[in-house]
Design a protein around this motif. Structure first.
Motif, PDB file in Angstrom:
ATOM      1  N   LEU A 128     -17.579  21.206  23.828  1.00  0.00           N
ATOM      2  CA  LEU A 128     -16.922  20.230  22.959  1.00  0.00           C
ATOM      3  C   LEU A 128     -15.412  20.391  22.970  1.00  0.00           C
ATOM      4  N   LEU A 129     -14.952  21.612  22.703  1.00  0.00           N
ATOM      5  CA  LEU A 129     -13.514  21.845  22.631  1.00  0.00           C
ATOM      6  C   LEU A 129     -13.234  23.335  22.634  1.00  0.00           C
ATOM      7  N   LYS A 130     -11.957  23.655  22.795  1.00  0.00           N
ATOM      8  CA  LYS A 130     -11.545  25.055  22.805  1.00  0.00           C
ATOM      9  C   LYS A 130     -10.148  25.204  22.234  1.00  0.00           C
ATOM     10  N   TYR A 131      -9.897  26.399  21.718  1.00  0.00           N
ATOM     11  CA  TYR A 131      -8.559  26.786  21.303  1.00  0.00           C
ATOM     12  C   TYR A 131      -8.121  27.968  22.158  1.00  0.00           C
ATOM     13  N   ILE A 132      -6.962  27.800  22.787  1.00  0.00           N
ATOM     14  CA  ILE A 132      -6.391  28.894  23.576  1.00  0.00           C
ATOM     15  C   ILE A 132      -5.122  29.395  22.914  1.00  0.00           C
ATOM     16  N   THR A 133      -4.207  28.496  22.715  1.00  0.00           N
ATOM     17  CA  THR A 133      -2.940  28.818  22.077  1.00  0.00           C
ATOM     18  C   THR A 133      -2.281  27.504  21.681  1.00  0.00           C
ATOM     19  N   VAL A 139      -7.144  21.295  17.384  1.00  0.00           N
ATOM     20  CA  VAL A 139      -7.499  20.888  18.740  1.00  0.00           C
ATOM     21  C   VAL A 139      -8.504  19.751  18.667  1.00  0.00           C
ATOM     22  N   LYS A 140      -8.367  18.815  19.574  1.00  0.00           N
ATOM     23  CA  LYS A 140      -9.268  17.669  19.623  1.00  0.00           C
ATOM     24  C   LYS A 140     -10.166  17.794  20.841  1.00  0.00           C
ATOM     25  N   GLY A 141     -11.423  17.342  20.650  1.00  0.00           N
ATOM     26  CA  GLY A 141     -12.375  17.465  21.741  1.00  0.00           C
ATOM     27  C   GLY A 141     -13.161  16.196  21.961  1.00  0.00           C
ATOM     28  N   PHE A 161     -14.756  14.914  17.824  1.00  0.00           N
ATOM     29  CA  PHE A 161     -14.700  16.197  17.115  1.00  0.00           C
ATOM     30  C   PHE A 161     -13.323  16.842  17.236  1.00  0.00           C
ATOM     31  N   GLU A 162     -12.977  17.614  16.233  1.00  0.00           N
ATOM     32  CA  GLU A 162     -11.772  18.427  16.255  1.00  0.00           C
ATOM     33  C   GLU A 162     -12.068  19.735  15.549  1.00  0.00           C
ATOM     34  N   ALA A 163     -11.215  20.710  15.773  1.00  0.00           N
ATOM     35  CA  ALA A 163     -11.398  22.006  15.120  1.00  0.00           C
ATOM     36  C   ALA A 163     -10.042  22.564  14.774  1.00  0.00           C
ATOM     37  N   LEU A 202     -15.289  23.396  12.768  1.00  0.00           N
ATOM     38  CA  LEU A 202     -15.436  22.140  13.511  1.00  0.00           C
ATOM     39  C   LEU A 202     -15.512  20.988  12.507  1.00  0.00           C
ATOM     40  N   LYS A 203     -14.846  19.874  12.845  1.00  0.00           N
ATOM     41  CA  LYS A 203     -14.805  18.761  11.913  1.00  0.00           C
ATOM     42  C   LYS A 203     -14.958  17.444  12.654  1.00  0.00           C
ATOM     43  N   LYS A 204     -15.505  16.482  11.914  1.00  0.00           N
ATOM     44  CA  LYS A 204     -15.531  15.110  12.406  1.00  0.00           C
ATOM     45  C   LYS A 204     -15.362  14.208  11.197  1.00  0.00           C
TER      46      LYS A 204
END
Lengths: 115, 114
Positions: free
Chosen positions: A47-52, A57-59, A63-65, A76-78
């Motif tokens: 769905l999505l990832k956070y790196i830096t 973050v949007k996926g 979805f976003e987180a 995770l949110k929608k």
């Protein structure tokens, strides 16, 4: 040892309402964080990832987180859930190592969106 | 994303037998992984499949029980040996794609051991 926790086994939400799936992590250093979704009888979909960078973050699929370092969370949110969002959601953390990257998964949260 | 296929998609096996699961990816990748998802549970990493060398196993998993091959950069197999009902799980392979920090998963193999 690193760990990922998803405190809710199941989340029920009405279609059109906001959806939040919670995730907290306990790892040393700066982990990469991920959300995957598993539909019945199918594999995991990224769905999505956070790196830096930006904490939001949007996926895929709307979805976003939000990464919160002080709370060690990555929820995770929608904004508006759909019945088709009903599935099993997994949060995961990855420590980047020279010997290879290893994903540690949370226990999963089943989302049920009711019409 | 990546295209990953697994064979078989599901199987029902007898206790004491072995099953080999195949994983094919659509591009040459360095990292391939095998996971187990027991009924109603999360995913647990079994091992990292290394091309041209032995797999690297996680704690609690041994080569005699889960031998892994990776003859080239796009193919790997996992064998579940001398199966018991406790081995009933979904087995998934994954790879890192063009983005090396992200793993993409195959559709999984659902194994039932009677």
């Amino acid at each position: 040892a690193q760990s990922v926790a998803q405190p809710e086994d199941q989340v029920n939400v009405a279609e059109g309402n906001p959806l939040t799936v919670k995730c907290t992590y306990s790892v040393s250093g700066n982990p990469y964080l991920f959300w995957y979704v598993q539909y019945p009888n199918r594999g995991l979909q990224f769905l999505l990832k956070y790196i830096t960078g930006d904490n939001l973050v949007k996926g895929s699929y709307g979805f976003e987180a939000e990464f919160n370092k002080s709370q060690t969370s990555f929820h995770l949110k929608k904004p508006s859930a759909l019945v088709s969002d009903s599935a099993l959601y997994f949060c995961a953390a990855e420590m980047i190592k020279a010997a290879g990257n290893k994903l540690t998964f949370g226990g999963g949260t089943r989302v049920l969106v009711k019409p | 994303s990546a295209v990953i296929s697994q064979k078989p998609s599901r199987d029902i096996c007898q206790r004491g037998t072995s099953l080999t699961i195949q994983c094919q990816v659509d591009s040459q990748v360095t990292m391939m992984f095998w996971y187990r998802q027991q009924p109603g549970q999360s995913l647990t990493l079994i091992a990292t499949a290394n091309q041209g060398s032995e797999a690297t196993y996680e704690s609690g998993f041994v080569i005699d029980k889960f031998p892994i091959s990776r003859p080239n950069l796009t193919f790997s197999t996992l064998t579940v040996s001398n199966m018991s009902p406790e081995d009933s799980s979904i087995y998934l392979c994954s790879q890192t794609g063009a983005s090396p920090d992200t793993q993409y998963f195959g559709p999984g193999t659902r194994l039932t051991v009677l």
